[in-house]
Write a protein that holds these residues in place. Structure first.
Motif, PDB file in Angstrom:
ATOM      1  N   LYS A  60       0.812  -1.245   0.015  1.00 42.69           N
ATOM      2  CA  LYS A  60       0.090  -0.008   0.068  1.00 42.69           C
ATOM      3  C   LYS A  60       1.063   1.143  -0.145  1.00 42.69           C
ATOM      4  N   TYR A  61       0.740   1.981  -1.094  1.00 41.10           N
ATOM      5  CA  TYR A  61       1.560   3.349  -1.201  1.00 41.10           C
ATOM      6  C   TYR A  61       0.941   4.255  -0.151  1.00 41.10           C
ATOM      7  N   GLU A  62       1.709   5.084   0.528  1.00 41.39           N
ATOM      8  CA  GLU A  62       1.264   5.894   1.510  1.00 41.39           C
ATOM      9  C   GLU A  62       0.575   7.017   0.902  1.00 41.39           C
ATOM     10  N   GLY A  63      -0.439   7.223   1.418  1.00 40.42           N
ATOM     11  CA  GLY A  63      -1.620   8.252   1.015  1.00 40.42           C
ATOM     12  C   GLY A  63      -2.522   7.550   0.187  1.00 40.42           C
ATOM     13  N   ASN A  64      -2.568   6.279  -0.425  1.00 40.95           N
ATOM     14  CA  ASN A  64      -3.446   5.550  -1.070  1.00 40.95           C
ATOM     15  C   ASN A  64      -4.540   4.897  -0.149  1.00 40.95           C
ATOM     16  N   GLU A  65      -5.543   4.841  -0.496  1.00 34.35           N
ATOM     17  CA  GLU A  65      -6.619   4.105   0.186  1.00 34.35           C
ATOM     18  C   GLU A  65      -6.435   2.508  -0.153  1.00 34.35           C
TER      19      GLU A  65
ATOM     20  N   GLY B 189      -0.420  -8.374 -17.466  1.00 36.99           N
ATOM     21  CA  GLY B 189      -1.874  -7.717 -16.788  1.00 36.99           C
ATOM     22  C   GLY B 189      -1.963  -6.428 -17.464  1.00 36.99           C
ATOM     23  N   PRO B 190      -3.360  -5.649 -17.107  1.00 37.49           N
ATOM     24  CA  PRO B 190      -3.416  -4.435 -17.847  1.00 37.49           C
ATOM     25  C   PRO B 190      -2.513  -3.294 -16.925  1.00 37.49           C
ATOM     26  N   SER B 191      -2.552  -2.281 -17.667  1.00 36.78           N
ATOM     27  CA  SER B 191      -1.955  -1.139 -16.747  1.00 36.78           C
ATOM     28  C   SER B 191      -2.409  -0.892 -15.360  1.00 36.78           C
ATOM     29  N   GLY B 192      -1.571  -0.642 -14.353  1.00 36.67           N
ATOM     30  CA  GLY B 192      -1.893  -0.502 -13.334  1.00 36.67           C
ATOM     31  C   GLY B 192      -2.198  -1.737 -12.217  1.00 36.67           C
ATOM     32  N   CYS B 193      -2.140  -2.776 -12.806  1.00 32.60           N
ATOM     33  CA  CYS B 193      -2.430  -3.989 -11.909  1.00 32.60           C
ATOM     34  C   CYS B 193      -1.583  -4.254 -10.889  1.00 32.60           C
ATOM     35  N   GLY B 194      -0.342  -3.711 -10.811  1.00 32.83           N
ATOM     36  CA  GLY B 194       0.674  -3.800  -9.815  1.00 32.83           C
ATOM     37  C   GLY B 194       1.711  -4.543 -10.323  1.00 32.83           C
ATOM     38  N   LYS B 195       2.273  -4.597 -11.599  1.00 28.30           N
ATOM     39  CA  LYS B 195       3.320  -5.387 -11.830  1.00 28.30           C
ATOM     40  C   LYS B 195       4.715  -4.695 -11.593  1.00 28.30           C
ATOM     41  N   SER B 196       4.823  -3.320 -12.045  1.00 30.22           N
ATOM     42  CA  SER B 196       5.938  -2.540 -11.614  1.00 30.22           C
ATOM     43  C   SER B 196       6.142  -2.706 -10.165  1.00 30.22           C
ATOM     44  N   THR B 197       5.067  -2.292  -9.442  1.00 32.48           N
ATOM     45  CA  THR B 197       5.119  -2.458  -7.918  1.00 32.48           C
ATOM     46  C   THR B 197       5.814  -3.620  -7.487  1.00 32.48           C
ATOM     47  N   THR B 198       5.259  -4.720  -7.874  1.00 33.93           N
ATOM     48  CA  THR B 198       5.918  -5.985  -7.556  1.00 33.93           C
ATOM     49  C   THR B 198       7.365  -6.172  -7.727  1.00 33.93           C
TER      50      THR B 198
HETATM   51  P1  ADP Z   1       1.497  -1.410 -13.470  1.00 37.65           P
HETATM   52  O1  ADP Z   1       2.977  -1.552 -13.574  1.00 37.65           O
HETATM   53  O2  ADP Z   1       0.900  -2.973 -13.647  1.00 37.65           O
HETATM   54  O3  ADP Z   1       1.143  -0.811 -14.742  1.00 37.65           O
HETATM   55  P2  ADP Z   1       1.762  -0.108 -11.050  1.00 37.65           P
HETATM   56  O4  ADP Z   1       2.526  -1.344 -10.233  1.00 37.65           O
HETATM   57  O5  ADP Z   1       2.676   0.885 -11.717  1.00 37.65           O
HETATM   58  O6  ADP Z   1       1.067  -0.988 -12.271  1.00 37.65           O
HETATM   59  O7  ADP Z   1       0.514   0.309 -10.270  1.00 37.65           O
HETATM   60  C1  ADP Z   1      -0.115  -0.389  -9.475  1.00 37.65           C
HETATM   61  C2  ADP Z   1      -0.808   0.782  -8.683  1.00 37.65           C
HETATM   62  O8  ADP Z   1      -0.143   1.293  -7.696  1.00 37.65           O
HETATM   63  C3  ADP Z   1      -1.565   1.915  -9.356  1.00 37.65           C
HETATM   64  O9  ADP Z   1      -2.948   1.906  -8.937  1.00 37.65           O
HETATM   65  C4  ADP Z   1      -0.603   2.879  -9.353  1.00 37.65           C
HETATM   66  O10 ADP Z   1      -1.589   4.242  -9.493  1.00 37.65           O
HETATM   67  C5  ADP Z   1      -0.369   2.758  -8.017  1.00 37.65           C
HETATM   68  N1  ADP Z   1       1.228   3.420  -7.799  1.00 37.65           N
HETATM   69  C6  ADP Z   1       2.081   3.012  -8.380  1.00 37.65           C
HETATM   70  N2  ADP Z   1       3.228   3.730  -8.079  1.00 37.65           N
HETATM   71  C7  ADP Z   1       2.585   4.383  -7.091  1.00 37.65           C
HETATM   72  C8  ADP Z   1       3.525   5.535  -6.277  1.00 37.65           C
HETATM   73  N3  ADP Z   1       4.641   5.726  -6.429  1.00 37.65           N
HETATM   74  N4  ADP Z   1       2.609   6.184  -5.266  1.00 37.65           N
HETATM   75  C9  ADP Z   1       1.343   6.056  -5.278  1.00 37.65           C
HETATM   76  N5  ADP Z   1       0.807   5.178  -5.982  1.00 37.65           N
HETATM   77  C10 ADP Z   1       1.422   4.565  -6.918  1.00 37.65           C
END
Ligand code: ADP
Ligand code: MG
Length: 366
Positions: free
Chosen positions: A12-17, A38-47
């Motif tokens: 969970k990113y700070e500030g996100n619900e 997976g589609p854009s925003g699904c959490g790939k890069s975050t992982t």
């Molecule tokens: P993907 O790589 O699959 O397109 P991301 O991992 O970039 O997806 O993002 C997953 C979710 O986390 C999205 O809803 C995105 O808006 C949110 N997110 C990504 N990076 C940040 C960040 N630095 N701060 C807050 N929210 C983020």
């Protein structure tokens, strides 16, 4: 040798619900080439960034060879990463760009650095370009330098985040081969993020398909394509997409009340008993809808009378976008079965290949 385990990982990113990644569980074996799609925003890069140590893990454990890595500095994780935007240093030669990561570590001798850069350059076909500057390279060559920067490090794990999405279609295909060969040679773990299912299908040992921060399915390209566990996976894998119909099952037929009514073969009906008289989601791939005479003769109860709306001749095959009443679907047929828009055509739905999903849960019915 690296074995990696993701155990109940949340982010969970700070500030996100909302959580961006939810309860991610995954085991990556030594030498595996794993894709996150997976589609854009699904959490790939975050992982990927949590694995690299560029983002904190909110909850759960990341293990490498059994050791918890959550608090280990990125530089001590034995990981090399390649990003979509491969900012090369414009004033440095290709050689220096590739050597830079080794130079700053101060643990390599100059002759060792030269050996490593020369070796990487040879693998990537960059030997003749080592003295050039990035401005004098093509897009594909620049992306190769970015890969080279990663492979000189000899890291235990490579992480690649959409490394080809800035390249044009032809170069992407060429680079797929380069990267596949690179993996075969290095035999290290590679995790590759892409939203392009073709890239994943062509290169992956295993694919992790994600949606909305969660893993939907993990499997070989073959498993994901042929045995999707839910409607999301079924619809994501394959281009054009699987056709879906919201239908009712009765008397061994599925009908959507809009123009589609086909028999389901005996063998397939067995598992659908609980849905008799009820709603059911039917999925059928474009290539399982046929227009040739033999297919029509073989499946008389599965014929649908349709009108062609759009027709795409693709050389070896034809894509027919059809309507039957208010129902719409795509058929991928033989090039010889080309029809002009507006023409009527009978097609056979090969229902033994159809996929059935629970309309509420969207899970496949087994
Ligand atoms: P993907 O790589 O699959 O397109 P991301 O991992 O970039 O997806 O993002 C997953 C979710 O986390 C999205 O809803 C995105 O808006 C949110 N997110 C990504 N990076 C940040 C960040 N630095 N701060 C807050 N929210 C983020
Ligand atoms: Mg991303």
């Amino acid at each position: 040798m690296v074995e990696m385990n993701l155990e109940h990982i949340y982010k969970k990113y700070e500030g996100n619900e909302k959580y961006s990644v939810t309860d991610m569980n995954l085991e990556i074996k030594d030498g595996e080439f794993v894709f996150f799609i997976g589609p854009s925003g699904c959490g790939k890069s975050t992982t990927l960034r949590m694995i690299a140590g560029l983002e904190d893990i909110t909850k759960g454990d990341l293990k490498m060879n059994g050791q918890i890595m959550n608090d280990v500095e990125p530089k001590n994780r034995d990981i090399a990463m390649v990003f979509q935007t491969y900012a090369l240093y414009p004033n440095m030669t290709v050689f220096d760009n590739m050597a830079f990561g080794l130079q700053i570590r101060k643990t390599y001798s100059q002759s060792e650095i030269k050996k490593r850069v020369d070796n990487a350059a040879e693998q990537l076909g960059l030997t003749d370009f080592l003295q050039r500057r990035p401005a004098n390279l093509s897009g594909g060559q620049r992306q190769r330098v970015a890969l080279g920067r990663a492979i000189v490090r000899d890291a235990g794990t490579f992480l690649l985040d959409e490394p080809l999405s800035n390249l044009d279609a032809k170069l992407r295909v060429d680079m797929r081969t380069t990267i596949a060969q690179m993996h075969q040679r290095l035999k290290t773990n590679m995790i590759y993020v892409t939203h392009d299912q073709i890239e994943a299908m062509t290169m992956a040992d295993r694919i992790v398909i994600m949606n909305d921060g969660k893993i939907m399915q993990v499997g070989t390209p073959h498993q994901l394509y042929n045995e999707p566990v839910n409607k999301f996976v079924a619809g994501f894998m394959g281009s054009p997409s699987m056709n879906f119909f919201e239908a009712t099952l009765h008397d061994g037929h599925v009908s959507d009340g809009k123009g589609l009514d086909v028999a389901v073969p005996e063998g397939r009906l067995k598992t659908l008993g609980a849905y008799n008289g009820k709603h059911i989601t039917v999925g059928i791939r474009p290539e399982d809808i046929h227009a040739e005479r033999v297919a029509l003769d073989a499946m008389p109860d599965q014929i649908v009378h349709t009108k062609v709306v759009v027709s795409e001749f693709l050389g070896a095959e034809t894509m027919l976008y059809c309507t039957a009443g208010q129902s719409k679907f795509t058929a991928r047929v033989d090039a010889r079965d080309y029809r002009n828009p507006g023409e009527n055509v009978d097609v056979a739905f090969e229902m033994s290949k159809a996929h059935f999903f629970d309309p509420e849960t969207q899970d496949v019915i087994r």
